[in-house]
Each structure stands twice: as structure tokens, then as C-alpha cells.
Motif scaffolding. Sequence first.
Motif, PDB file in Angstrom:
ATOM      1  N   ALA A  95       6.602  -6.882   8.985  1.00 45.19           N
ATOM      2  CA  ALA A  95       6.357  -5.521   9.476  1.00 45.19           C
ATOM      3  C   ALA A  95       6.925  -5.303  10.873  1.00 45.19           C
ATOM      4  N   GLU A  96       7.279  -6.402  11.570  1.00 50.43           N
ATOM      5  CA  GLU A  96       7.739  -6.355  12.968  1.00 50.43           C
ATOM      6  C   GLU A  96       6.690  -5.749  13.899  1.00 50.43           C
ATOM      7  N   SER A  97       5.431  -5.947  13.551  1.00 51.80           N
ATOM      8  CA  SER A  97       4.333  -5.454  14.399  1.00 51.80           C
ATOM      9  C   SER A  97       3.040  -6.161  14.001  1.00 51.80           C
ATOM     10  N   PHE A  98       2.158  -6.352  14.999  1.00 54.60           N
ATOM     11  CA  PHE A  98       0.816  -6.874  14.719  1.00 54.60           C
ATOM     12  C   PHE A  98      -0.238  -5.768  14.822  1.00 54.60           C
ATOM     13  N   GLY A  99       0.210  -4.543  15.044  1.00 58.11           N
ATOM     14  CA  GLY A  99      -0.768  -3.470  15.253  1.00 58.11           C
ATOM     15  C   GLY A  99      -0.467  -2.186  14.483  1.00 58.11           C
ATOM     16  N   ASP A 100       0.319  -2.286  13.406  1.00 58.54           N
ATOM     17  CA  ASP A 100       0.711  -1.088  12.660  1.00 58.54           C
ATOM     18  C   ASP A 100       0.140  -1.139  11.239  1.00 58.54           C
ATOM     19  N   ALA A 101      -1.117  -0.712  11.089  1.00 53.87           N
ATOM     20  CA  ALA A 101      -1.796  -0.775   9.787  1.00 53.87           C
ATOM     21  C   ALA A 101      -1.082   0.080   8.741  1.00 53.87           C
ATOM     22  N   ALA A 102      -0.515   1.219   9.161  1.00 55.34           N
ATOM     23  CA  ALA A 102       0.186   2.109   8.216  1.00 55.34           C
ATOM     24  C   ALA A 102       1.393   1.396   7.605  1.00 55.34           C
ATOM     25  N   LYS A 103       2.111   0.636   8.441  1.00 54.61           N
ATOM     26  CA  LYS A 103       3.287  -0.111   7.952  1.00 54.61           C
ATOM     27  C   LYS A 103       2.833  -1.208   6.984  1.00 54.61           C
ATOM     28  N   GLY A 104       1.764  -1.898   7.346  1.00 47.83           N
ATOM     29  CA  GLY A 104       1.226  -2.949   6.474  1.00 47.83           C
ATOM     30  C   GLY A 104       0.829  -2.387   5.127  1.00 47.83           C
ATOM     31  N   LYS A 105       0.225  -1.202   5.156  1.00 43.47           N
ATOM     32  CA  LYS A 105      -0.210  -0.571   3.910  1.00 43.47           C
ATOM     33  C   LYS A 105       0.979  -0.193   3.036  1.00 43.47           C
ATOM     34  N   SER A 106       2.016   0.375   3.640  1.00 42.46           N
ATOM     35  CA  SER A 106       3.170   0.804   2.839  1.00 42.46           C
ATOM     36  C   SER A 106       3.919  -0.392   2.242  1.00 42.46           C
ATOM     37  N   ILE A 107       4.030  -1.490   3.004  1.00 41.34           N
ATOM     38  CA  ILE A 107       4.704  -2.694   2.483  1.00 41.34           C
ATOM     39  C   ILE A 107       3.920  -3.260   1.300  1.00 41.34           C
ATOM     40  N   ALA A 108       2.595  -3.404   1.489  1.00 39.38           N
ATOM     41  CA  ALA A 108       1.765  -3.994   0.433  1.00 39.38           C
ATOM     42  C   ALA A 108       1.739  -3.098  -0.806  1.00 39.38           C
ATOM     43  N   THR A 109       1.659  -1.785  -0.601  1.00 40.36           N
ATOM     44  CA  THR A 109       1.643  -0.847  -1.738  1.00 40.36           C
ATOM     45  C   THR A 109       2.894  -1.024  -2.588  1.00 40.36           C
ATOM     46  N   LYS A 110       4.043  -1.151  -1.906  1.00 44.44           N
ATOM     47  CA  LYS A 110       5.322  -1.358  -2.622  1.00 44.44           C
ATOM     48  C   LYS A 110       5.295  -2.684  -3.400  1.00 44.44           C
ATOM     49  N   MET A 111       4.741  -3.733  -2.787  1.00 35.33           N
ATOM     50  CA  MET A 111       4.659  -5.031  -3.473  1.00 35.33           C
ATOM     51  C   MET A 111       3.791  -4.935  -4.724  1.00 35.33           C
ATOM     52  N   TYR A 112       2.658  -4.236  -4.601  1.00 34.50           N
ATOM     53  CA  TYR A 112       1.786  -4.067  -5.773  1.00 34.50           C
ATOM     54  C   TYR A 112       2.509  -3.265  -6.866  1.00 34.50           C
ATOM     55  N   GLN A 113       3.217  -2.244  -6.432  1.00 37.87           N
ATOM     56  CA  GLN A 113       3.950  -1.436  -7.405  1.00 37.87           C
ATOM     57  C   GLN A 113       5.078  -2.221  -8.074  1.00 37.87           C
ATOM     58  N   ASP A 114       5.597  -3.233  -7.331  1.00 38.49           N
ATOM     59  CA  ASP A 114       6.671  -4.076  -7.878  1.00 38.49           C
ATOM     60  C   ASP A 114       6.136  -5.240  -8.708  1.00 38.49           C
ATOM     61  N   GLY A 115       4.818  -5.258  -8.929  1.00 43.95           N
ATOM     62  CA  GLY A 115       4.257  -6.259  -9.845  1.00 43.95           C
ATOM     63  C   GLY A 115       3.418  -7.356  -9.232  1.00 43.95           C
ATOM     64  N   ALA A 116       3.360  -7.436  -7.909  1.00 42.00           N
ATOM     65  CA  ALA A 116       2.487  -8.451  -7.294  1.00 42.00           C
ATOM     66  C   ALA A 116       1.032  -8.044  -7.526  1.00 42.00           C
ATOM     67  N   ASP A 117       0.174  -9.032  -7.825  1.00 39.32           N
ATOM     68  CA  ASP A 117      -1.250  -8.702  -7.978  1.00 39.32           C
ATOM     69  C   ASP A 117      -2.115  -9.328  -6.890  1.00 39.32           C
ATOM     70  N   ILE A 118      -1.485 -10.184  -6.046  1.00 36.95           N
ATOM     71  CA  ILE A 118      -2.190 -10.792  -4.909  1.00 36.95           C
ATOM     72  C   ILE A 118      -1.225 -10.773  -3.719  1.00 36.95           C
ATOM     73  N   VAL A 119      -1.668 -10.246  -2.569  1.00 35.64           N
ATOM     74  CA  VAL A 119      -0.818 -10.232  -1.367  1.00 35.64           C
ATOM     75  C   VAL A 119      -1.568 -10.873  -0.204  1.00 35.64           C
ATOM     76  N   PHE A 120      -0.921 -11.832   0.454  1.00 41.10           N
ATOM     77  CA  PHE A 120      -1.445 -12.538   1.627  1.00 41.10           C
ATOM     78  C   PHE A 120      -0.782 -11.961   2.866  1.00 41.10           C
TER      79      PHE A 120
END
Length: 305
Positions: free
Chosen positions: A162-187
Motif C-alpha cells: 500500500a506504500e503507507s502504514f496509515g491509509d485504511a481506505a487503500k488497504g480496503k481497496s487492495i483487499a477487496t480486489k484480492m477477494y474479488q480475484d478469488g482469495a478467501d484469506i488475506v494477511f
Amino acid sequence: MKVAMVTDTGGVNDQSFNQSAWEGLQRAEKELNIKASYQESKQDADYKPNMETLLDAGNDLIWGIGFKMGDTIESEAKTNPDQKYAIIDFAYPTTPKNVVGVVFKAEESSFLVGYIAGKMTKTGKVGFVGGIESNVIDGFDYGFQAGVKTANPNVKVLRQYAESFGDAAKGKSIATKMYQDGADIVFHAAGGTGDGVIAAAKEQNKFAIGVDRDQNSLAPDNVITSAMKRVDNGVYDVVKQLKDGKFPGGTTVVLGLKEGGVDIAPTSNKHVPADILKEVDGLKQKIINGEIKVPNNKETFASFK
């Protein structure tokens, strides 16, 4: 005795390593009868003035929480040789005599949660969201990948920073894309950015793996385990040594599974099947005994069997 800390940009309530550090200081205040305080950093430019504020306040020990403060602490320690400093997640090639570094074998706990992810995935895809690329986050990243590979070499790991430790919105958008791409667990290993990863897991009704602290309370139905890094213990132990007149200046303290510095979350048994947790206990012992050498960067992962 006065001990204070400077947070990184994630802030003191990041549900992650800044918060864990503050909990360690609060415990020291209660049990060791010291006075604890903190200065919060909103941006990297705040590190130096925050350090100087704490110096002017007459603190016996000043902590920097996070590797991003490595250079600032080194220059402050040289300018103020009689002041004691400590830093989390940073090891100097040559540690100044008035500084102690505390680092964690985050790759070890990340390996264990990676193994859990590799065993529990139903889709054959899992994800990793990092904060800012660095030696520290490499440990989480490649340790996790090694754990997944050990559990099931056919599982694919999606990775993004995410290139940030304080951007929850960015974290959410990255994880949402991963879930949509088929991941069912994200660390995640992303500080406050990871709050967004956990929010995405809730929204998508998928699983997440927390970091640094037991993050199950943030989403009890979705956070299946956490790769805990006991920053609180690291902070408390150094303060206790200072109080006892044994400040370990000029050294780097390394805390892994063996030293009780890292582990998986105690709430893991809520979601992780008992047979997998039993296998994890066996892996822990092998890591402690040196039978498994967990990779902590791209090079060591490339040769990991």
C-alpha cells in the motif's frame, strides 16, 4: 523515572505495533512505577520535533516506534550522547552506545499464519497486503509465503504493497480486489492500513489474518488468527532493565518464538481447526530447534525447500 515514545504515522490507536508499544509502556508505569507518555506523529517530518519535545521534557529514555525513525534516532543520539534512546524494528550496523534496538523474527509468526492460510483456503488463493516495502515487512511477506508453500505448494499468494502504514481506505481497496480475484484469506502487515483489510473481509464475508496484536476483536467472525509481535514485551523488558541499572545500550535485542517475542494469537482456536493448530505446535518446535529456518527476504525464500 520518565519514559516516553514517539509513534510513527499509524498513531497510538493503530490496533497494531504503536498501540502494543504503548501498552508495554503503560504496564511499565503500573508495575515499575515510572511515568509514561507519548508524542504522536502525523507525518514523517514530525519525528525529529517530537523527539526534541521529549528530550526537553527530561525523559530518561525515549523510544522511536518503527524502522522509519532509524535515521532520526541515530542523529539525535549523536547530538545528545547523555540521553538514552531505544527503537523498535531497527538494527544499526553499529548501534550507538546510548541506543538499544529491538527487532523481532516476524518471519516466524508469519510462517505459522501462512501455514494456517494454506491449510484453510477453499479457493487455492490467499493474499498478502504490506505497508511499505522494507527489510522489516520482508520478514512478514516471505515468512507468510513460506508457510503457505509448506502447507500446500499449489496455493497462489496474491501480493501488494500500500506504500503507507496509515491509509485504511487503500488497504480496503487492495483487499477487496484480492477477494474479488478469488482469495478467501488475506494477511496484512500494514499497521493502520490493515484496518481497511479487516473492514474488507467483513464486507465481503471472507477471512483476514491480523498482525502485531491479536486483532480478532476487530472482526470476531472474520479474523481467524494474527501473527503477533510482542512489541509490548520488548518495550517493557528494556524499561525494566533501565530501572534495574542494566540498560543494554549499544546492542540489538532479537526476539523470536524461542524468546516469546512472536507467536500466533490466543483466539486462533475460534476459527482454526484443532488438528491444524496441533500441526502448528509441531512447526513451532521445529523452528525453535532450528530444524526449520524461516526465510525473511526474497533471497532466502528462493532457496527455501
